[in-house]
Write an enzyme that holds these catalytic residues in place. Sequence first.
Site, PDB file in Angstrom:
ATOM      1  CE  LYS A 174      -4.083   1.813   2.377  1.00 25.37           C
ATOM      2  NZ  LYS A 174      -5.015   1.931   1.258  1.00 25.37           N
TER       3      LYS A 174
HETATM    4  C1  LIG Z   1      -6.449   0.030  -4.051  1.00 29.56           C
HETATM    5  C2  LIG Z   1      -7.169  -0.520  -2.865  1.00 29.56           C
HETATM    6  N1  LIG Z   1      -7.679  -1.750  -2.923  1.00 29.56           N
HETATM    7  C3  LIG Z   1      -8.333  -2.288  -1.889  1.00 29.56           C
HETATM    8  C4  LIG Z   1      -8.522  -1.587  -0.715  1.00 29.56           C
HETATM    9  C5  LIG Z   1      -9.237  -2.229   0.431  1.00 29.56           C
HETATM   10  O1  LIG Z   1      -8.322  -2.597   1.440  1.00 29.56           O
HETATM   11  P1  LIG Z   1      -8.730  -2.604   2.956  1.00 29.56           P
HETATM   12  O2  LIG Z   1      -9.942  -3.457   3.055  1.00 29.56           O
HETATM   13  O3  LIG Z   1      -7.569  -3.197   3.653  1.00 29.56           O
HETATM   14  O4  LIG Z   1      -8.983  -1.211   3.354  1.00 29.56           O
HETATM   15  C6  LIG Z   1      -8.010  -0.295  -0.602  1.00 29.56           C
HETATM   16  C7  LIG Z   1      -8.180   0.485   0.623  1.00 29.56           C
HETATM   17  O5  LIG Z   1      -7.310   0.582   1.407  1.00 29.56           O
HETATM   18  C8  LIG Z   1      -7.304   0.258  -1.696  1.00 29.56           C
HETATM   19  O6  LIG Z   1      -6.808   1.491  -1.633  1.00 29.56           O
END
Ligand SMILES: Cc1ncc(COP(=O)(O)O)c(C=O)c1O
Length: 363
Positions: A174
């Site tokens: 991330k």
């Molecule tokens: C690109 C992306 N995909 C998926 C998610 C979902 O991830 P999470 O459930 O850990 O927030 C997020 C959000 O953080 C994101 O930015």
Amino acid sequence: MFKDDARKKDVKTPTIVKEVWHNGEFIAWDDARVHVMSHVLHYGSSVFEGIRCYKTGRGPAVFRLREHMQRLLNSAKIYRMEHEWALDELTDAVVQLVARGGLQQCYIRPIIFRSLDEARPAFGVNPFPNPLSCYIGAWDWGKYLGDAAIEQGVDVCVSSWNRLSPNSMPAMAKAGANYMNSQLIKMEAITNGYVEGIALDDRGFVSEGSGENIFLVHDGKVVTPPLSSSILPGITRDSVIQICRELEIPLVESGIQRAALYVADELFFTGTAAEVTPIRSVDRIQVGQGRRGPVTERIQKLFFEITAGERPAPGPWLTYVNEYKPAAPDANGHRAAAAPAPEARKAVSAGDPNDAIHVTLTE
Ligand SMILES: Cc1ncc(COP(=O)(O)O)c(C=O)c1O
């Protein structure tokens, strides 16, 4: 062409916590600043997290805190960020920040980035000479895809932008820089009158939204793209996988073609910000009945009951801020994992729920 207000509309932010955690200390919000020549501003060198803290009958509770912080450390490791912040220190910091902020519910944003050493400035792409900084901020945040979205669903499009290919930018991390791709997807969607865009991966299979994972329901079965479709290993995605096990809804991780989106019975997004949000149309083609479907509703209901602390989670998912006890450090200054929250219990089906994220890393 489009209304400017649609472009400028943002999620409601009723309150911001006045302090920010920085490298082990709490500082005033106004003092949380960086130099404009910081490496991160020019080369996108940051990794971050988004975590929700929910209001419960036992006070504020942070959702899947350790898993989020572990993902932050994983993202930092992928980008060779060598630092001293330990998992327990970061989880303690989040709990303290929420307690000091006094909010019953909030969104928490930890970030690690390459900054600038003003005594020995370095301006090149090579990130190694630049010091790392870690900050954690928090604010109360409304419904990410709109107040009505949770019940009524959202209208989305398939983006003309592809998601990152695994050998260019790892979607598994991330990282701030990944969100330039997300911004292209989001801006195109908003400009064309949609709430969100779905990106395909570099092979043409469905990947994810600009800030959400995606799930499809067909014939009572739930399908979601695997990690190999360049998705972020979402923690809400993992929670929904475990909720499906609890509800005995069959679930598979599998490649999804774009056309399958149009003929699905139901579609929904998952994410910390978006939570579980139904999708009612894709490219102006109605999905199912054009509203939240029954399977989505069952999953969503359980998700919100768990996050409200009204029902036990399949694992130690909630960290109750008012009941939190930091783990005592051992002789080497390391702290063991904090004891699981009392509501923790084993999932009804096979597999250690705490392994779920790690399992998905190998797909
Ligand atoms: C690109 C992306 N995909 C998926 C998610 C979902 O991830 P999470 O459930 O850990 O927030 C997020 C959000 O953080 C994101 O930015």
